[in-house]
Design a protein around this motif. Structure first.
Motif, PDB file in Angstrom:
ATOM      1  N   THR A 102       2.796   4.947   6.896  1.00  0.00           N
ATOM      2  CA  THR A 102       2.738   3.491   6.964  1.00  0.00           C
ATOM      3  C   THR A 102       1.306   3.010   7.210  1.00  0.00           C
ATOM      4  O   THR A 102       0.937   1.911   6.808  1.00  0.00           O
ATOM      5  CB  THR A 102       3.642   2.957   8.080  1.00  0.00           C
ATOM      6  OG1 THR A 102       3.270   3.565   9.333  1.00  0.00           O
ATOM      7  CG2 THR A 102       5.110   3.258   7.791  1.00  0.00           C
ATOM      8  N   ARG A 153      10.112  -3.535   6.920  1.00  0.00           N
ATOM      9  CA  ARG A 153       9.924  -4.785   6.179  1.00  0.00           C
ATOM     10  C   ARG A 153       8.734  -4.738   5.221  1.00  0.00           C
ATOM     11  O   ARG A 153       8.865  -5.061   4.036  1.00  0.00           O
ATOM     12  CB  ARG A 153       9.760  -5.950   7.161  1.00  0.00           C
ATOM     13  CG  ARG A 153       9.446  -7.274   6.481  1.00  0.00           C
ATOM     14  CD  ARG A 153       9.398  -8.406   7.475  1.00  0.00           C
ATOM     15  NE  ARG A 153      10.729  -8.765   7.930  1.00  0.00           N
ATOM     16  CZ  ARG A 153      10.967  -9.599   8.952  1.00  0.00           C
ATOM     17  NH1 ARG A 153       9.962 -10.104   9.623  1.00  0.00           N
ATOM     18  NH2 ARG A 153      12.210  -9.892   9.290  1.00  0.00           N
ATOM     19  N   ALA A 154       7.567  -4.330   5.710  1.00  0.00           N
ATOM     20  CA  ALA A 154       6.371  -4.330   4.859  1.00  0.00           C
ATOM     21  C   ALA A 154       6.503  -3.375   3.668  1.00  0.00           C
ATOM     22  O   ALA A 154       6.206  -3.762   2.534  1.00  0.00           O
ATOM     23  CB  ALA A 154       5.124  -4.012   5.681  1.00  0.00           C
ATOM     24  N   GLU A 176       8.754  -4.939   1.082  1.00  0.00           N
ATOM     25  CA  GLU A 176       8.117  -6.046   0.375  1.00  0.00           C
ATOM     26  C   GLU A 176       7.103  -5.539  -0.648  1.00  0.00           C
ATOM     27  O   GLU A 176       6.828  -6.224  -1.641  1.00  0.00           O
ATOM     28  CB  GLU A 176       7.451  -6.985   1.384  1.00  0.00           C
ATOM     29  CG  GLU A 176       8.458  -7.772   2.218  1.00  0.00           C
ATOM     30  CD  GLU A 176       7.803  -8.623   3.276  1.00  0.00           C
ATOM     31  OE1 GLU A 176       6.570  -8.464   3.500  1.00  0.00           O
ATOM     32  OE2 GLU A 176       8.496  -9.464   3.882  1.00  0.00           O
ATOM     33  N   ASP A 208      -0.575   0.232   1.292  1.00  0.00           N
ATOM     34  CA  ASP A 208      -0.930  -1.146   0.974  1.00  0.00           C
ATOM     35  C   ASP A 208      -0.542  -1.426  -0.477  1.00  0.00           C
ATOM     36  O   ASP A 208      -0.107  -0.528  -1.201  1.00  0.00           O
ATOM     37  CB  ASP A 208      -2.415  -1.425   1.215  1.00  0.00           C
ATOM     38  CG  ASP A 208      -3.349  -0.511   0.424  1.00  0.00           C
ATOM     39  OD1 ASP A 208      -2.966  -0.041  -0.659  1.00  0.00           O
ATOM     40  OD2 ASP A 208      -4.471  -0.250   0.905  1.00  0.00           O
ATOM     41  N   ARG A 209      -0.701  -2.676  -0.880  1.00  0.00           N
ATOM     42  CA  ARG A 209      -0.256  -3.082  -2.217  1.00  0.00           C
ATOM     43  C   ARG A 209      -1.016  -2.338  -3.313  1.00  0.00           C
ATOM     44  O   ARG A 209      -0.447  -1.944  -4.329  1.00  0.00           O
ATOM     45  CB  ARG A 209      -0.400  -4.594  -2.394  1.00  0.00           C
ATOM     46  CG  ARG A 209       0.191  -5.117  -3.693  1.00  0.00           C
ATOM     47  CD  ARG A 209       0.253  -6.631  -3.694  1.00  0.00           C
ATOM     48  NE  ARG A 209       1.028  -7.152  -2.582  1.00  0.00           N
ATOM     49  CZ  ARG A 209       2.360  -7.205  -2.559  1.00  0.00           C
ATOM     50  NH1 ARG A 209       3.051  -6.748  -3.591  1.00  0.00           N
ATOM     51  NH2 ARG A 209       2.987  -7.701  -1.507  1.00  0.00           N
TER      52      ARG A 209
END
Length: 255
Positions: free
Chosen positions: A196, A226-227, A230, A200-201
């Protein structure tokens, strides 16, 4: 990917319309005594899509399912696994649970074929990685379900590719994103398993653009889930079940 009656075992590709799969980290280690037969059976009952296990070699070359290099912290025995004979290692009581350290063969026998196994190569002990890969994959090939190999060690994954290029692999990492993305390309890895802390995106979009899956570790709460959800990761590697519940607004609306 071919079934167990065919010639290859791999990591199934994730349909973007499907929910992310949940991998039981060490067999949901916060619910069951980690990496034991009880953990395999229990996490299967709780509906894990996948189960992650750690494998290493004893002093006499037995492939066992255990996480730590030393027995001391998790069992009633002492010493390094790699310097202890299997006769002793396999009698070690895990976390005072009455469960003992199992062999890789025993562990796979305890899992339902519908579960995909994430077999993490942890420590080759007295064996070379080539020898370790040959022994471990020979055992894993008897599992009727799907499996893949993950590892922090690039040489472990290279040994898997050399032993059987049909077996899917995934680098594990918590740093050095660029280096590990290059490794994934070198190996033509089916997935990457980042922590984690480095997710990142840009990482997810890069990996997906190369048609690989992203499985993130270790998720301990819906807040931590959650992250990654998403960011559209393919899998959550979690210590407890149901980590995706309430993690997104879509989930809450569905309920």
């Amino acid at each position: 990917m071919v079934s167990s009656t065919g010639t290859a075992h791999g990591s199934p590709s994730q349909d973007p319309r499907e929910k992310p799969h949940i991998t039981a980290h060490r067999g949901f280690r916060d619910v069951f005594p980690q990496n034991t037969i009880a953990a395999m059976e229990g996490s299967s009952r709780l509906g894990a899509d996948r189960i992650e296990i750690d494998v290493e070699a004893t002093s006499d070359g037995e492939i066992v399912v255990f996480h730590d290099a030393a027995l001391d912290a998790l069992t009633d025995k002492d010493g390094l696994v790699s310097e202890t004979p299997s006769e002793t290692v396999l009698k070690a009581d895990v976390l005072e649970s009455g469960e003992t350290i199992p062999t890789l063969a025993e562990t796979l026998d305890a899992v339902k074929p519908s579960v995909t196994m994430n077999i993490e190569f942890k420590d080759s002990g007295p064996l070379s990685w080539d020898e370790f890969a040959e022994r471990a994959l020979d055992i894993a090939s008897q599992y009727p379900g799907e499996y893949y190999v993950s590892s922090f060690d690039p040489d472990a994954l290279r040994a898997v590719r050399d032993a059987d290029p049909r077996v899917a692999v995934a680098p594990i990492f918590g740093e050095n994103k660029t280096e590990n993305l290059e490794l994934a390309r070198e190996l033509d890895a089916e997935a990457v398993n980042p922590s984690t802390g480095v997710l990142d995106r840009d990482l997810v979009e890069t990996v997906h653009g190369e048609e690989r899956d992203v499985n993130v570790w270790t998720i301990d709460s819906w807040r931590e889930a959650r992250a990654p959800l998403e960011l559209n990761v393919d899998g959550l590697i979690a210590d407890v079940p149901n980590m995706a519940a309430f993690a997104t607004s879509e989930t809450r609306r569905d309920r």
